[in-house]
Write an enzyme that holds these catalytic residues in place. Structure first.
Site, PDB file in Angstrom:
ATOM      1  CE  LYS A  85      47.891  35.651  44.341  1.00  0.00           C
ATOM      2  NZ  LYS A  85      46.485  35.249  44.076  1.00  0.00           N
ATOM      3  CG  HIS A 132      43.307  33.498  40.347  1.00  0.00           C
ATOM      4  ND1 HIS A 132      43.960  34.386  39.516  1.00  0.00           N
ATOM      5  CD2 HIS A 132      43.268  34.098  41.556  1.00  0.00           C
ATOM      6  CE1 HIS A 132      44.281  35.475  40.196  1.00  0.00           C
ATOM      7  NE2 HIS A 132      43.864  35.330  41.430  1.00  0.00           N
ATOM      8  CB  THR A 142      37.271  42.790  44.117  1.00  0.00           C
ATOM      9  OG1 THR A 142      38.477  42.036  43.962  1.00  0.00           O
ATOM     10  CG2 THR A 142      37.013  43.034  45.583  1.00  0.00           C
ATOM     11  CG  ASP A 145      42.720  35.749  44.953  1.00  0.00           C
ATOM     12  OD1 ASP A 145      42.478  36.206  43.829  1.00  0.00           O
ATOM     13  OD2 ASP A 145      43.869  35.450  45.323  1.00  0.00           O
TER      14      ASP A 145
END
Length: 717
Positions: free
Chosen positions: A380, A399, A422, A436
Site C-alpha cells: 500500500k 483502486h 473480487t 486491486d
C-alpha cells in the site's frame, strides 16, 4: 597427418608427470606411453603417405586403404576391415573431464547451472560483447551500497552477494568487492564487516531462507509457505506519515478526512538512519529490484531492502518481476523501501506516537518502515506512491478490479470490503487484468502490480476456486492456522487474526491476461453494499453522478462486522480508497470524468446489499441477479433498456431486464411499509450530504472549489 618429431616430444612431456606418482603408477604409465609411442612410430614409418581423406572410409562401415581392389593394400599388407554390425552395443565416451569434487557442497555447486549474460553491452568494443559476471555484479553492488548509505557514510556499507552461511562462495566475492566499496568517512566497527546481499532470489531460494532462519515459517500441504507477521496483523494507518515540505504542502491533501499525516524532513532522516543502521548491522539483507505498472512507457523501478525472506518473497509476488535482461540493465531505482520492521522507532522522536512508523519522503523518493512486520504496508505504500506520481503524468491511478471481455471491452470495478468487487471482477468468461490497483493512461488501462493479495478468511474451493487453486508453491500465506501434522490450512480459524491473506503471482489465475494491459474502459461499475436497502440493484449514472458517487465511495457496515454495530452504519471512503490517495479526491474525480467523456465510458451504480427492508428485515439481493446485471452491462444490452428516475438520489433505473424480476428494480416496490422506505431513504441521503460537506469548499492549491454540476448530482430533498 602425424609427424615423427612429435613422438619424442610426447614422451618427454609425459615423463615430467611420472615423478609425482607411486612406483606402481609410474610403471603402468611408463609402459602405456612406450606402447602408444611405438604404435605411433609404426604408423608413421609404414604408412607415411596416407591422407586423412583417404582414411575417412568408403561409407559402407569399412576402413580400407586406397588402390587395394582385391583385399591387399599397395604395400603388400592385408586390407584392414572395421565392421559395424553390432547396433545394440553401448559406446562409452571417456573423453569428458572427470568431476573434481571433494565434498557434497562442492558437488552441489557443480549442480548449479551457470550462464553468462547475453545482453549486448553498451560499450565501445562492439554491439555483441557480453558484460562479465564480475562487472555486472560490481555495478549492482555499488548501486545497493549507495542505497544503504547513511547520513555519515557517503559510500554506504561494504556489500557482497550471497548467504553468509556459504563461506566458500562469499569469501571469493568479498575479495573482489572489498576494494571497490570501502567507506570513506567515520570508520567504525561497522566498517569491519560485510553486509551480505541476497539479491532477487527465486521463490525456492526464499523458501529455504525462511524455513532455515525465520521462526514460524512452514510449508503447508498445498505447497504454499505459511508465516507470521508478528504483533501487527494489519496496516497501521495512524502511524503512516508523509514529509510535508515546500512542494508537498501545496500538492497533497492535508487536514480533516485526509490519510496524509505530516512529518518534517529531519524526523524522516532520523528514522531513515535508524532503519539503515539496523539493516547494515545484520549479517544479511534481502534486496528486490522490481517494477510497478505493466505499461512499459510508464513503469516505475522500485528497490525493496528488507530483513526477512518472507517480505522479499511477498514483494517478489506482488511487484512485476523483471526478466534477466531487464535486471542486468536495471540501474538506479526510482523509489526505495527500507523495511526494518523488526526494529521499532524511537517513541521519543518528534511526531512518533508509538513504536511503529511508516514514513514516505516524496522528495527523496524513499519509504521507511519501523516497528511493524505486516507486509501489506509495503504494497500500500507503493500504491500511495503511484497515486502521487501518475497524476503528474496525466494518468489516473485507481483502486479497482479490472477485467476484459473476449471482444476487448474493459470494465473497472470499484468497491469497498464486502461489496463483491473480487467476486464480480473474477469471471471465467472474461480475462482478469488485475484485482486491486490500476492506471488509466492515454494507452488504456494497466495493472500496477504483478500479483494478487486475497483475503483467506472463510475461503473455500467451492466459492472461490481460482483463489483456492492459486495457493500453491510460491504463494505466501499470512497468519493462517494449520494442522501441525498434515499442514492443512483451516481457513475458518480466526485465532491469529480475521485478516488472513494470500499473496501470489497473477499468472497463478488461469484466465489472467499477460501482460496485464487492456484498451480504454467501456464501463465504470461502482459497487455498494447498501445495508439500508433503499438503493436500486442497478442505476445508470450521468457523468456528474459518477463523479459524485466516486468521491463519496459509499458502502454500509452491517451488525456483527465490527464491535458495537447494532444497526447498519454508512461508511464513506473517497475514491473507494481514501487510505491510499495522496491528492484531494476531486483531482482524481475530475480526471475520471475527463477520461470517461473522451473515451465514451458509461458509469453504473450497482447495489449488492439489501432489498425489501434494511439489514435484519429485508433480504440480500441474490448473487445470481447481480451477475445477470453485470452480464447485461458487459454485453451493452442494459443501455437499450427503458429508464425512469428515482426520488431523492435522482438515479435512472431500468424498468425491466432479462433474468431479473422487474419488481426489485425499483426498491420501493419491495418494501411493504412505504413510509419506512421513505424515512430510510431520506436518512441515507442526509448521510451522503453530511459526508460531502467536507469536499464542497475545498481548494486544490490555487484552483477553485467543486463545480455546481457535481453538487447537483447528489441527493435532493
Amino acid at each position: 597427418m602425424w609427424k615423427k618429431s612429435e613422438v619424442g616430444k610426447s614422451i618427454t612431456d609425459e615423463a615430467k608427470v611420472v615423478r609425482d606418482l607411486s612406483l606402481l603408477e609410474q610403471f603402468v604409465l611408463y609402459w602405456s606411453v612406450i606402447v602408444e609411442s611405438f604404435v605411433s612410430y609404426l604408423c608413421l614409418s609404414f604408412f607415411p603417405y596416407i591422407s586423412r581423406e583417404e582414411m575417412a572410409g568408403n561409407g559402407n562401415g569399412e576402413f580400407s586403404f586406397p588402390n587395394g581392389g582385391t583385399g591387399t593394400a599397395r604395400n603388400g599388407l592385408a586390407k584392414i576391415h572395421t565392421h559395424t554390425e553390432k547396433q545394440n552395443e553401448v559406446c562409452h565416451d571417456d573423453s569428458a573431464t572427470p568431476v573434481k569434487a571433494q565434498t557434497i557442497d562442492e558437488l552441489h555447486s557443480l549442480q548449479k547451472k551457470k550462464s553468462a549474460p547475453s545482453t549486448p553491452s553498451k560499450g565501445v568494443q562492439g554491439a555483441f560483447d557480453t558484460v562479465s559476471d564480475a562487472e555486472r555484479q560490481k555495478q549492482q553492488l555499488q548501486s545497493i551500497s549507495a542505497s544503504l548509505a547513511s547520513l555519515t557514510r557517503e559510500t554506504g556499507p561494504k556489500v557482497v552477494k550471497g548467504d553468509p552461511a556459504k563461506k566458500t562462495e562469499t569469501s571469493k566475492v568479498a575479495h573482489i568487492e572489498h576494494h571497490n566499496l570501502t567507506p570513506a568517512l567515520n570508520i567504525s566497527d561497522s566498517a569491519l564487516k560485510f553486509t551480505h546481499i541476497l539479491y532477487n532470489l527465486s521463490s525456492a531460494e526464499l523458501y529455504e531462507q525462511a524455513i532455515k532462519y525465520e521462526h514460524g515459517s512452514f510449508v503447508t500441504s498445498s505447497g504454499a509457505i505459511a508465516t507470521l507477521s508478528g504483533a501487527k496483523t494489519g496496516r497501521s494507518p495512524k502511524d503512516k506519515r508523509v514529509v510535508k515540505d515546500a512542494t508537498t504542502e501545496d500538492e497533497l491533501w492535508w487536514g480533516k478526512g485526509s490519510p496524509n499525516i505530516e512529518m518534517d524532513e529531519h524526523t524522516f532522516l532520523v528514522n531513515r538512519e535508524r532503519a539503515v543502521d539496523y539493516l547494515n548491522s545484520l549479517d544479511k539483507v534481502y534486496v528486490n529490484d522490481q517494477f510497478l505498472n505493466w505499461d512499459p512507457e510508464h513503469r516505475i523501478k522500485v528497490r525493496i531492502v528488507s530483513a526477512r525472506a518472507y517480505h522479499s518473497l511477498f514483494m517478489n509476488n506482488m511487484c512485476i518481476r523483471p526478466t534477466p535482461e531487464e535486471l542486468e540493465n536495471f540501474g538506479t531505482p526510482d523509489f526505495t523501501i527500507y523495511n526494518a520492521g523488526k526494529f521499532p522507532c524511537n517513541r521519543y522522536t518528534h511526531y512518533m506516537t508509538s513504536s511503529t512508523s511508516i514514513d514516505i519522503n516524496l522528495a527523496r523518493m524513499e519509504m521507511v518502515i519501523l516497528g511493524t512486520q505486516y507486509a501489506g504496508e509495503m504494497k500500500k505504500g507503493l500504491f500511495s506512491l503511484m497515486h502521487y506520481l501518475m497524476p503528474k503524468r496525466q494518468i489516473l491511478s485507481l483502486h479497482s478490479g479490472c477485467n476484459m471481455g473476449k471482444d476487448g471491452d474493459v470494465a473497472l470495478f470499484f468497491g469497498l470490503s464486502g461489496t463483491g468487487k473480487t467476486t464480480l471482477s473474477t469471471d471465467h468468461n472474461r480475462y482478469l487484468i488485475g484485482d486491486d490497483e490500476h492506471c488509466w493512461s492515454e494507452n488504456g488501462v494497466s495493472n500496477i502490480e504483478g500479483g494478487c493479495y486475497a483475503k483467506c478468511i472463510d475461503l473455500s474451493r467451492e466459492k472461490e476456486p481460482d483463489i483456492w487453486n492459486a495457493i500453491k508453491f510460491g504463494t505466501v500465506l499470512e497468519n493462517v492456522v494449520f494442522d501441525e501434522h498434515t499442514r492443512e490450512v483451516d481457513y475458518l480459524d480466526r485465532s491469529v487474526t480475521e485478516n488472513t491473506r494470500a499473496a501470489y503471482p497473477i499468472e497463478y489465475i488461469p484466465n489472467a491476461k499477460i501482460p496485464c494491459v487492456g484498451p480504454h474502459p467501456t464501463n465504470i461499475i461502482l459497487l455498494a453494499c447498501d445495508a439500508f436497502g433503499v438503493l436500486p440493484p442497478v442505476s445508470k449514472l450521468s457523468l456528474a453522478q459518477t463523479m459524485y458517487h466516486f468521491i463519496s465511495g459509499y458502502t454500509a457496515l452491517v451488525a456483527g462486522t465490527e464491535d458495537g454495530i447494532k444497526e447498519p452504519q454508512a461508511t464513506f471512503s473517497a475514491c473507494f480508497g481514501a487510505a491510499f490517495i495522496m491528492l484531494h479526491p476531486t483531482r482524481y474525480a475530475a480526471m475520471l470524468a475527463e477520461k470517461m467523456q473522451k473515451h465514451g465510458a458509461t458509469g453504473w451504480l450497482v447495489n449488492t446489499g439489501w432489498s425489501g427492508g434494511n439489514y435484519g428485515s429485508g433480504n440480500r439481493i441474490k448473487l445470481a441477479y447481480t451477475r445477470k446485471i453485470i452480464d447485461a452491462i458487459h454485453s451493452g444490452s442494459l443501455l437499450k433498456a427503458i429508464y425512469k428516475k428515482t426520488e431523492v438520489f435522482g438515479l435512472e433505473i431500468p424498468t425491466e431486464m432479462d433474468g431479473v424480476p422487474s419488481e426489485i428494480l425499483d426498491p420501493i416496490n419491495t418494501w411493504s411499509n412505504k413510509k419506512a422506505y421513505t424515512d430510510t431513504l431520506l436518512k441515507l441521503g442526509g448521510l451522503f450530504k453530511k459526508n460531502f460537506d467536507g469536499f464542497v469548499n475545498y481548494k486544490i492549491g490555487k484552483d477553485s472549489s467543486l463545480t455546481e454540476q457535481i453538487l447537483a448530482a447528489g441527493p435532493i430533498f
